[in-house]
Design a protein around this motif. Sequence first.
Motif, short mmCIF file in Angstrom:
data_model
loop_
_atom_site.label_atom_id
_atom_site.label_comp_id
_atom_site.label_asym_id
_atom_site.label_seq_id
_atom_site.Cartn_x
_atom_site.Cartn_y
_atom_site.Cartn_z
N SER A 263 3.19 -4.59 -9.24
CA SER A 263 3.96 -4.48 -8.01
C SER A 263 5.46 -4.48 -8.29
CB SER A 263 3.61 -5.62 -7.05
OG SER A 263 4.32 -5.46 -5.86
N LYS B 176 2.19 -7.19 -1.11
CA LYS B 176 2.12 -6.67 0.26
C LYS B 176 2.44 -7.80 1.24
CE LYS B 176 -1.67 -3.55 -0.99
NZ LYS B 176 -2.19 -4.13 -2.21
N GLY B 177 2.99 -7.40 2.36
CA GLY B 177 3.13 -8.37 3.44
C GLY B 177 4.49 -9.03 3.52
N TYR C 244 8.10 -1.51 -7.90
CA TYR C 244 9.25 -1.70 -7.01
C TYR C 244 10.55 -1.25 -7.69
CZ TYR C 244 12.88 -4.25 -4.39
OH TYR C 244 14.00 -4.58 -3.69
N LYS D 23 -3.70 -9.10 -1.69
CA LYS D 23 -2.43 -9.06 -0.93
C LYS D 23 -1.20 -9.09 -1.84
CE LYS D 23 -3.75 -9.58 3.48
NZ LYS D 23 -3.26 -9.08 4.71
N PRO E 70 8.64 -6.67 0.67
CA PRO E 70 7.21 -7.00 0.59
C PRO E 70 6.64 -6.88 -0.83
CG PRO E 70 7.62 -5.39 2.34
CD PRO E 70 8.92 -5.61 1.65
N GLN E 71 7.16 -5.91 -1.60
CA GLN E 71 6.62 -5.72 -2.96
C GLN E 71 6.88 -6.91 -3.86
OE1 GLN E 71 8.67 -3.74 -1.27
NE2 GLN E 71 8.41 -1.57 -1.79
#
Lengths: 509, 62
Positions: free
Chosen positions: A67, A115-116, A71, A112, A123-124
């Motif tokens: 992630s 995310k989120g 990013y 998750k 979020p990343q």
Amino acid sequence: MQNLKVDIVVMGSGGAGLTAAVTALDYGASVACFEKRPFQAGSVSNCAIGVTAVKNDPRYQAAAFNSIFNYTNYNGDPGVIKAWINNTWRILPFMDKVGAKYKLRAELPLEKVGKGEAGGFPPQTRIGDAYYMIGRGKGHGSAIVALQSRRYFEAHGGQFFVDTPIVDIFTEGGKVCGVLAKHNKTGEEYKVECKAVIVASGGFGNDREMIKKYIGHNYTDNNCSNGGDVLFNFFPTETMTGDGHKLCWKLGGAKGGMGINGHNLVPGPGIIGNTPWIAYDETRVMEEQPYFWVNKNGERFVDESQSSNHMAMGTSIARQPGKMGYIIYDDDTREYLETHGPDFEYFIFQAEHLHDIKGQFERLAKLGNEHAFMTDTLEELADKAGIDKEGLLKNVARYNYYCDQGRDGDFSKDPKFMRPVRKGPFYALRVFNAGYSTVGGIKVNGRMEVINDDGKPIPGLYSAGDCMVGELWGNPPVGGIGNYSHALGFGFTAADSACEYIGIKEEEL
Amino acid sequence: MKLEIKDYCVRCGMCEDLYPEVFHLNVPEDRIDIKYDEIPPELEEKALGAIADCAVGAIFKK
């Protein structure tokens, strides 16, 4: 002149410095830590509330790595990314050791990762379990973690010097062999013989030349009163001047990526104080709402639903003419905020409903705030706020049309945040890119070794914290962040590598 | 009532934000100034508030 001899010298006592100092001490090294300010400090001294910790499980660590690397668009240093992520599990035992308390805020399931919602961050970068560090009084937890780290360090034989900046680092045959430190007030000098130095001197938010030269911004104060375009409001310290950067570069260390750990902020007076989360009033919450933002040409420039993603807003504001943006509300939205309440909570300063927004704008005007505007018409607003009138009227009409259609043709913003700008009076806040800190400048590898332009380490020279965290995000480190989780992760890694180098810890494969 | 501030104070200035009648963050000197040697009785409650609110517990009754 006092002469000392230790294994490792640590420059700076913020999150990274104290973590490295305590960790090296516990491996059995003799350690001296030199701090420029009169107390244990750093940009975390009363700033960070929580930390991210990725589970010590290869599946979670791999997902987190992917992630973050993604990013950064594969510009970050993979070794540095891993050094952070794979050491964050050590944060909790570290806090237990020094006697700081924490509690789980939200556990992150594997699916998750990246995310989120991330509490002000992209979020990343939501890649691990979120913990609150439990603070004291109205302060934040990092103040206690730093203080407890200092107490642990001193109680276990670490030598801690305050008010005593390191002014030079010496080498012999290319290897680090000592430092010179000088007391701010007495002028007393300390000549320290050592085998390794860990530079954890933080950012350069108060070196105006460096900010201009390396980041392209003009420094300003909390009121943006000198025409500058970036303010560093996380404590009015005179001491964040890139001292470690300059010493590493002098020894042949390469320059790493430099940027701003940015966020969106309306300057004072009347909005921010010494501690930015002690808001004077609710205009601080109005800065976070996802409605209608424009630049000085009256053009929208971002999906405003990112308004609580501080890096997104900071960097997108910095791309605009004059490096500024405007948040504009009409009177219906004023009423909505006062009756329904804000759509986005400011994650630090929470308000269920806003009160007397009109009165707050009047108060700001009385205090002489030059960045808050309330007018009866949009034309008047454009004149007062310095927004291009034609552009503003055209784009308000366009936005209102999208609101009526329930579809944002420019940024595909969530229709629930599409609130038209029609009914006066109108309210506007001028918003700038503000730095929590600067990010990066010292180039390191995944072992936190300071490297030269050929990528070769300078033996015995290490770095951790805000001064090297640019390497995590790429060059330039756009959207880069330097937080307590990074400081701790890199602090552990720098101590590991330095203790392996001096031969008191076995090297891990 | 007299107040003292311990050396490990982090100079965040939160005491001034909350109780500007009693405290001032002196940036050039990098210290917190207490505005009164003897806290006036009408400000004692604020002084006690600052003792409770301080991030690192650095404010004490002398």
